[in-house]
Design an enzyme around this catalytic site. Sequence first.
Site, short mmCIF file in Angstrom:
data_model
loop_
_atom_site.label_atom_id
_atom_site.label_comp_id
_atom_site.label_asym_id
_atom_site.label_seq_id
_atom_site.Cartn_x
_atom_site.Cartn_y
_atom_site.Cartn_z
N GLY A 5 0.89 -0.91 0.72
CA GLY A 5 -0.08 -0.28 0.08
C GLY A 5 0.78 1.40 -0.30
N ASP A 6 1.89 1.08 0.17
CA ASP A 6 2.79 1.89 -0.65
C ASP A 6 4.58 2.40 -1.15
OD1 ASP A 6 4.91 4.73 0.26
OD2 ASP A 6 2.48 4.23 2.68
#
Length: 440
Positions: A248-249
């Site tokens: 997610g990053d």
Amino acid sequence: MLLSPFLTLTFLLFFSSSLPSIFSTPTCSNLVPFRNRTDIISITDFGGVGDGRTLNTKAFREAVYRIEHLRRPGGTELVVPRGVYLTESFNLTSHMTLFLAAGAVIKATQETGRWPLIAPLPSYGRGRELPGARYISFLHGDGLTDVVITGENGTIDGQGDVWWNMWRKRTLKYTRPNLVEFVNSQDILISNVIFKNSPFWNIHPVYCNNVVVRYVTILAPPDSPNTDGIDPDSSSNVCIEDSYISTGDDLVAVKSGWDEYGIAYGRPSSGITIRRLTGSSPFAGIAIGSETSGGVENVLAERINLFNMGVGIHIKTNKGRGGFIKNITVAHVYVENARQGIKISGEVGGHPDDKYNPNALPFVKGITIRNVWGVKVKQAGLINGLKNSPFTDVCLSVINFHGMKRAPDWKCSDVNGSAYQVNPWPCSQLSNQEHGSCAI
């Protein structure tokens, strides 16, 4: 789509190897040679039960205690056999191999009240998310030498959704735990393991030297907050190769401390090699920063394949960071379906507190990005330097971005450098260089 480790490796080799044989493929993994331990123990020798329900904290801590205090010549290998071993966080020790057999899962408890707190890193001055202490990483090592985490593609599962929900609800009291963190350590090898659902950053070597991360798979949902893949931080001689990351990053983010704390600590990240990486993320594929107050230099990232990205290549810093970013090379990159191809900006990232010096401007020089091919890229790029500290010696060479609904473009300010065979043509601040070092 999440790939199995076997498909991941096949995918990496298909896209990344233009050489006739894998055996001739360049590698930096010899930084840390693999250790064959003759003393081998099993977690079941200490009462470990792989039923997914029994809490195995005592077994893991006793096994590590035995390795640390018996000190067998050549170190000891701790085997985790097939099964699901629920446990609280535990520390590793020097001269140790943690071996996860096929089908083995080390799973973090979701009882957050059982998580110990440790002091903030001195180069950050506080927890990364909240002031004060921070939760210890699931697997933690401080001041260690000669540690291996490997196996037959077993899994380390952080069960991070409970932490993500606390973050979303703003009920966190301290900064979330990383999945694996080594502090002040050297000669670390991580390979052939799946890392899954980290509460926060996945693999975080900080103040370390000689670190190899190779043949790993790192997975987290695209909406999982701050689940960076691998974050070398104020560390030197780090090798990241042949891995698949979908989180997610940022997939890989090179860091070196935060504002006045990173400036005071003064330890750069240097000698970082990232090679044959494939992945996807709503954020960046290869990132430098934004915490770069100790400086980042001598980074090579090459043969990178990125799909469904926010930004392909992101170099980021801010006023108050100080430090430097220099001698960065990113080459042979394929980007498909991205919001932005390249972003180099001096206006990214927050501050730990109001004590930072806004006049502490970062120094950015010597950024080379070459041989990049992008399809379905909405915007080619953005380069925003700082008015009183422009970015210099930026070289873009042989870059082609193809947009979706409209022609992609560039936006630039406070930068100088050159460009060669870039499509669409970048901003006027980068001179057209038909000959010279940028055209190589």
